[in-house]
Design a protein around this motif. Structure first.
Motif, PDB file in Angstrom:
ATOM      1  N   ILE A  44       0.840  -1.278   0.044  1.00  0.00           N
ATOM      2  CA  ILE A  44      -0.124   0.153   0.074  1.00  0.00           C
ATOM      3  C   ILE A  44       0.993   1.159  -0.001  1.00  0.00           C
ATOM      4  O   ILE A  44       0.561   2.125  -0.843  1.00  0.00           O
ATOM      5  CB  ILE A  44      -1.154   0.091   1.133  1.00  0.00           C
ATOM      6  CG1 ILE A  44      -1.992  -1.102   1.017  1.00  0.00           C
ATOM      7  CG2 ILE A  44      -1.658   1.405   1.389  1.00  0.00           C
ATOM      8  CD1 ILE A  44      -2.841  -1.447   2.156  1.00  0.00           C
ATOM      9  N   ALA A  45       1.800   1.205   0.874  1.00  0.00           N
ATOM     10  CA  ALA A  45       2.655   2.518   0.789  1.00  0.00           C
ATOM     11  C   ALA A  45       3.531   2.639  -0.447  1.00  0.00           C
ATOM     12  O   ALA A  45       3.459   3.737  -0.889  1.00  0.00           O
ATOM     13  CB  ALA A  45       3.689   2.308   2.175  1.00  0.00           C
ATOM     14  N   THR A  46       3.923   1.616  -0.967  1.00  0.00           N
ATOM     15  CA  THR A  46       4.677   1.699  -2.314  1.00  0.00           C
ATOM     16  C   THR A  46       3.828   2.290  -3.460  1.00  0.00           C
ATOM     17  O   THR A  46       4.035   3.196  -4.172  1.00  0.00           O
ATOM     18  CB  THR A  46       5.217   0.353  -2.725  1.00  0.00           C
ATOM     19  OG1 THR A  46       5.955  -0.107  -1.768  1.00  0.00           O
ATOM     20  CG2 THR A  46       6.063   0.427  -4.146  1.00  0.00           C
ATOM     21  N   ASN A  47       2.358   1.812  -3.358  1.00  0.00           N
ATOM     22  CA  ASN A  47       1.489   2.066  -4.455  1.00  0.00           C
ATOM     23  C   ASN A  47       1.125   3.703  -4.151  1.00  0.00           C
ATOM     24  O   ASN A  47       1.072   4.448  -5.190  1.00  0.00           O
ATOM     25  CB  ASN A  47       0.128   1.229  -4.090  1.00  0.00           C
ATOM     26  CG  ASN A  47      -0.884   1.531  -5.129  1.00  0.00           C
ATOM     27  OD1 ASN A  47      -0.486   2.125  -6.308  1.00  0.00           O
ATOM     28  ND2 ASN A  47      -1.929   1.241  -5.111  1.00  0.00           N
ATOM     29  N   PHE A  48       1.041   4.032  -2.888  1.00  0.00           N
ATOM     30  CA  PHE A  48       0.766   5.397  -2.478  1.00  0.00           C
ATOM     31  C   PHE A  48       1.920   6.281  -3.106  1.00  0.00           C
ATOM     32  O   PHE A  48       1.681   7.279  -3.449  1.00  0.00           O
ATOM     33  CB  PHE A  48       0.204   5.701  -1.283  1.00  0.00           C
ATOM     34  CG  PHE A  48      -0.855   5.259  -0.640  1.00  0.00           C
ATOM     35  CD1 PHE A  48      -1.868   5.295  -1.598  1.00  0.00           C
ATOM     36  CD2 PHE A  48      -1.292   5.239   0.523  1.00  0.00           C
ATOM     37  CE1 PHE A  48      -3.316   4.673  -1.386  1.00  0.00           C
ATOM     38  CE2 PHE A  48      -2.580   4.796   0.793  1.00  0.00           C
ATOM     39  CZ  PHE A  48      -3.460   4.439   0.044  1.00  0.00           C
ATOM     40  N   PRO A  52       1.517  10.081  -7.422  1.00  0.00           N
ATOM     41  CA  PRO A  52       1.287  11.315  -6.352  1.00  0.00           C
ATOM     42  C   PRO A  52       0.083  11.957  -6.634  1.00  0.00           C
ATOM     43  O   PRO A  52      -0.937  11.531  -7.408  1.00  0.00           O
ATOM     44  CB  PRO A  52       2.245  12.128  -7.327  1.00  0.00           C
ATOM     45  CG  PRO A  52       2.477  11.649  -8.631  1.00  0.00           C
ATOM     46  CD  PRO A  52       2.320  10.303  -8.237  1.00  0.00           C
ATOM     47  N   ILE A  53      -0.236  12.988  -5.868  1.00  0.00           N
ATOM     48  CA  ILE A  53      -1.614  13.733  -5.903  1.00  0.00           C
ATOM     49  C   ILE A  53      -1.455  14.897  -6.873  1.00  0.00           C
ATOM     50  O   ILE A  53      -0.563  15.848  -6.860  1.00  0.00           O
ATOM     51  CB  ILE A  53      -1.963  14.254  -4.338  1.00  0.00           C
ATOM     52  CG1 ILE A  53      -1.848  13.199  -3.513  1.00  0.00           C
ATOM     53  CG2 ILE A  53      -3.246  14.994  -4.250  1.00  0.00           C
ATOM     54  CD1 ILE A  53      -1.654  13.562  -1.910  1.00  0.00           C
ATOM     55  N   LEU A  70      -3.552   7.458   7.383  1.00  0.00           N
ATOM     56  CA  LEU A  70      -4.194   6.863   8.239  1.00  0.00           C
ATOM     57  C   LEU A  70      -4.399   5.531   7.597  1.00  0.00           C
ATOM     58  O   LEU A  70      -4.418   4.429   8.303  1.00  0.00           O
ATOM     59  CB  LEU A  70      -5.767   7.336   8.211  1.00  0.00           C
ATOM     60  CG  LEU A  70      -5.921   8.610   9.034  1.00  0.00           C
ATOM     61  CD1 LEU A  70      -7.235   9.255   9.034  1.00  0.00           C
ATOM     62  CD2 LEU A  70      -5.606   8.260  10.552  1.00  0.00           C
ATOM     63  N   VAL A  71      -4.776   5.058   6.285  1.00  0.00           N
ATOM     64  CA  VAL A  71      -4.784   3.727   5.814  1.00  0.00           C
ATOM     65  C   VAL A  71      -3.506   2.858   6.163  1.00  0.00           C
ATOM     66  O   VAL A  71      -3.362   1.737   6.740  1.00  0.00           O
ATOM     67  CB  VAL A  71      -4.953   3.782   4.331  1.00  0.00           C
ATOM     68  CG1 VAL A  71      -4.847   2.675   3.659  1.00  0.00           C
ATOM     69  CG2 VAL A  71      -6.315   4.299   4.159  1.00  0.00           C
ATOM     70  N   VAL A  72      -2.225   3.762   5.937  1.00  0.00           N
ATOM     71  CA  VAL A  72      -1.143   2.742   6.035  1.00  0.00           C
ATOM     72  C   VAL A  72      -0.801   2.776   7.712  1.00  0.00           C
ATOM     73  O   VAL A  72      -0.445   1.702   8.136  1.00  0.00           O
ATOM     74  CB  VAL A  72       0.141   3.703   5.455  1.00  0.00           C
ATOM     75  CG1 VAL A  72       1.397   3.164   5.941  1.00  0.00           C
ATOM     76  CG2 VAL A  72      -0.033   3.717   4.389  1.00  0.00           C
TER      77      VAL A  72
END
Length: 107
Positions: A44-48, A52-53, A70-72
């Motif tokens: 998840i962290a790698t995907n985020f 980028p936003i 929060l998700v991570v």
């Protein structure tokens, strides 16, 4: 009219005592779940990080960053809890093993 039960419910649940095998089995299961959650957190962290936003609005960027954090964080918390439980169950198994080996044998 009364709502009383005609059959009394007794709490005769047999207490299950811990054994070394049960502790080790629980530790393996908990450790496996902890590792799975850790792998999920890394994914998840790698995907985020790779996505980028894309927004010029400051509020959108802040809210998105907060949600990602929060998700991570929740997945990391679950991973940590399962790891702590696995360590505790391993320690319990070692403690029970030591107690069984040092207990004097009665005939």
């Amino acid at each position: 009219m009364s709502d009383q039960d005609l059959t009394p419910q007794t709490e005769t649940q047999a207490q299950i005592l811990p054994t070394v095998l049960r502790s080790l089995t629980g530790a393996v299961i908990s450790g496996g779940l902890g590792f799975a959650l850790y792998s999920l957190m890394i994914a998840i962290a790698t995907n985020f990080a790779t996505k980028p936003i894309h927004s010029a609005n400051v509020l959108v960027v802040r809210i998105t960053s907060a949600v990602r954090t929060l998700v991570v964080g929740v997945v990391a918390l679950g991973s940590g809890i399962f790891a702590i439980v696995a360590i505790g169950l391993l320690a319990l198994a070692v403690q029970m093993l030591v107690q069984q080996l040092t207990k004097p044998k009665s005939s």
